[in-house]
Scaffold this motif. Structure first.
Motif, PDB file in Angstrom:
ATOM      1  N   LEU A  76      -2.277   6.885   1.211  1.00 37.16           N
ATOM      2  CA  LEU A  76      -3.028   6.992   2.456  1.00 37.16           C
ATOM      3  C   LEU A  76      -4.478   6.538   2.262  1.00 37.16           C
ATOM      4  O   LEU A  76      -5.061   5.867   3.123  1.00 37.16           O
ATOM      5  CB  LEU A  76      -2.987   8.430   2.961  1.00 37.16           C
TER       6      LEU A  76
ATOM      7  N   LEU B 292       3.076   8.125   5.815  1.00 37.99           N
ATOM      8  CA  LEU B 292       2.739   6.816   6.360  1.00 37.99           C
ATOM      9  C   LEU B 292       3.987   6.118   6.890  1.00 37.99           C
ATOM     10  O   LEU B 292       5.052   6.176   6.266  1.00 37.99           O
ATOM     11  CB  LEU B 292       2.107   5.931   5.277  1.00 37.99           C
TER      12      LEU B 292
ATOM     13  N   SER C 115       4.550  -3.233   2.788  1.00 34.36           N
ATOM     14  CA  SER C 115       4.386  -1.783   2.614  1.00 34.36           C
ATOM     15  C   SER C 115       5.557  -1.050   3.251  1.00 34.36           C
ATOM     16  O   SER C 115       5.412  -0.336   4.254  1.00 34.36           O
ATOM     17  CB  SER C 115       3.056  -1.328   3.226  1.00 34.36           C
TER      18      SER C 115
ATOM     19  N   ARG D 244       6.111   5.554   0.924  1.00 28.39           N
ATOM     20  CA  ARG D 244       5.229   5.706   2.094  1.00 28.39           C
ATOM     21  C   ARG D 244       5.546   6.990   2.850  1.00 28.39           C
ATOM     22  O   ARG D 244       4.636   7.633   3.391  1.00 28.39           O
ATOM     23  CB  ARG D 244       5.390   4.506   3.042  1.00 28.39           C
TER      24      ARG D 244
ATOM     25  N   LYS E 130      -7.893  -0.472   3.842  1.00 29.55           N
ATOM     26  CA  LYS E 130      -7.467  -1.858   3.660  1.00 29.55           C
ATOM     27  C   LYS E 130      -8.226  -2.811   4.587  1.00 29.55           C
ATOM     28  O   LYS E 130      -8.424  -3.978   4.232  1.00 29.55           O
ATOM     29  CB  LYS E 130      -5.961  -1.990   3.866  1.00 29.55           C
TER      30      LYS E 130
ATOM     31  N   GLU F  72       1.903  -8.228   4.261  1.00 29.91           N
ATOM     32  CA  GLU F  72       2.057  -6.846   3.823  1.00 29.91           C
ATOM     33  C   GLU F  72       3.536  -6.502   3.644  1.00 29.91           C
ATOM     34  O   GLU F  72       4.344  -6.730   4.545  1.00 29.91           O
ATOM     35  CB  GLU F  72       1.435  -5.894   4.837  1.00 29.91           C
TER      36      GLU F  72
ATOM     37  N   GLU G 129      -4.600   2.909   2.445  1.00 31.70           N
ATOM     38  CA  GLU G 129      -4.204   2.457   3.783  1.00 31.70           C
ATOM     39  C   GLU G 129      -5.388   2.481   4.749  1.00 31.70           C
ATOM     40  O   GLU G 129      -5.601   1.527   5.505  1.00 31.70           O
ATOM     41  CB  GLU G 129      -3.075   3.340   4.323  1.00 31.70           C
TER      42      GLU G 129
ATOM     43  N   VAL H 184       0.859  -1.187   0.000  1.00 36.37           N
ATOM     44  CA  VAL H 184       0.000   0.000   0.000  1.00 36.37           C
ATOM     45  C   VAL H 184       0.894   1.235   0.000  1.00 36.37           C
ATOM     46  O   VAL H 184       1.708   1.421   0.901  1.00 36.37           O
ATOM     47  CB  VAL H 184      -0.932   0.019   1.229  1.00 36.37           C
TER      48      VAL H 184
END
Length: 408
Positions: free
Chosen positions: A134, A175, A165, A170, A140, A163, A137, A131
């Motif tokens: 945002l 994130l 990510s 990010r 999800k 995951e 995210e 991911v």
């Protein structure tokens, strides 16, 4: 626009033209608004300076991409049924275009599937996700259970979701990096991260926890098959081998000799394991070397030890600012490979960076061929497998260029 519940972002004419042409991104520098307070991750309407509605998207003022468009349909309500339908569209597309390869393919490819910033790869009963936005995210927790349910409807029981990510993008979305098993009830969270994948009749040991990206590059699936068709009887040098995929496909197809090279000792060890898995350890030599240095050394030694060279480098550029340097890097390895091959030899060459556009990549190949004093007879001009669809109007989705040539 009457009675719509979402804050409104107004964009300038440049952004409006881009949106009308099909691109889903709105940059903050091209906007004013929102017209009322909203939270990052919220839905917002996007309108032109004349008030024309252009779509609804996901808002994030941490990112240069202020809005990622989700829909151009005023009737969409973005409830659970909306997301279920959109996931079903993506799965049905893969079942249609991938056929028996649906078992190991990319199920969700971000903007190309209208899930901006979301990637989902399927390796049998394991899903590996990434991911990078945002908006995805914060959704999800809705999307993952829906995806598991829809796959169950197709007769697929998901064993685990992992995951990955952890990409630097990010940071630009505000994130934190996240890796680990997603704790969905009924799914495993204690697996070792290894699985056996079969592609084109070749088996691979895939490490989806520690391997690059989601553990295996599915996008070259059919390009490997095309490359292998030229391999019978040939002496093959597979550069930047990673998991040994091109080398193994060529060895299985009947190559006389295959040498797989990577600068990473871990990649070399993985290639050897994968060769052993397929009974090809006697046909594939895996060695650690810097490809740039190796091609130079082979040229200096004289002769033509290989009549088929495969160049599958990592992305030499991940931004527009470094394209010139990347151009030089691609040109150097292609020039050296062309010089090393005998007349009538074969070259497979590719780039996985969307910043290295098809036009720029072709320009590089022409310059390399001219400098090497050879001509290129094109056999194939290919892109990524169709589970990584190219969405016209979104050039970022067209990233993989793959060419097969005879060098004459």
């Amino acid at each position: 626009m009457a009675n719509r519940p979402y804050p409104v972002i107004t964009v300038n004419e440049k952004a409006a033209r881009s949106l009308r042409a099909g691109h889903p991104w709105v940059y903050g520098a091209e906007t004013s608004g929102p017209d009322r307070p909203c939270q990052n991750g919220d839905l917002v309407d996007v309108v032109s300076q004349k008030g024309r509605w252009l779509g609804t998207g996901l808002y994030n003022n941490h990112s240069k991409i202020l809005v990622r468009l989700l829909s151009r349909n005023t009737n969409d309500r973005f409830d659970q049924d909306f997301w279920r339908r959109r996931l079903r569209y993506a799965l049905d597309y893969r079942k249609t275009v991938m056929g028996p390869d649906y078992a190991c393919c990319r199920l969700i490819f971000g903007e190309a599937d209208q899930f901006p910033g979301l990637t989902v790869d399927r390796f049998g009963d394991i899903l590996v996700t990434e991911v990078l936005s945002l908006g995805m995210e914060v959704r999800k927790d809705l999307l993952y259970p829906l995806l598991v349910d829809l796959l169950r409807e197709d007769g697929v029981t998901v064993r685990a979701i992992y995951e990955r990510s952890d990409a630097p993008l990010r940071d630009k979305e505000g994130l934190p990096k996240v890796t680990g098993f997603y704790p969905l009830p009924g799914l495993a969270t204690d697996l070792d991260g290894h699985l056996l994948l079969e592609e084109n009749g070749i088996r691979y040991d895939v490490d989806y926890i520690h391997g690059q990206k989601t553990g295996f590059f599915l996008d070259q699936k059919y390009n490997r098959r095309a490359a292998a068709a030229l391999a019978p009887g040939r002496k093959v040098l597979d550069c930047f081998t990673h998991t040994g995929a091109f080398a193994l496909n060529c060895a299985q197809a009947g190559a006389a000799q295959v040498t797989a090279v990577d600068i990473s000792q871990e990649a070399v060890a993985l290639t050897r394991r994968n060769a052993a898995l397929n009974g090809l350890e006697g046909k594939v030599e895996a060695r650690q070397a810097d490809v740039f240095d190796l091609l130079t050394q082979l040229a200096q030694a004289g002769g033509h030890p290989y009549d088929y060279i495969i160049l599958d480098p990592p992305a030499f550029t991940k931004s527009g600012a470094t394209v010139k340097n990347a151009f030089r890097g691609y040109k150097e390895i292609n020039y050296k490979a062309m010089k090393l091959l005998p007349r009538g030899g074969y070259l497979a060459t590719c780039s996985c960076s969307h910043f290295m556009t098809p036009a720029l990549f072709c320009q590089m190949l022409r310059e390399a061929a001219a400098d090497a004093a050879v001509s290129l007879r094109q056999i194939a001009d290919r892109r990524q497998a169709p589970d990584h669809p190219i969405l016209w109007g979104v050039p970022e989705t067209e990233y993989l260029k793959f060419y097969l040539f005879q060098v004459i």
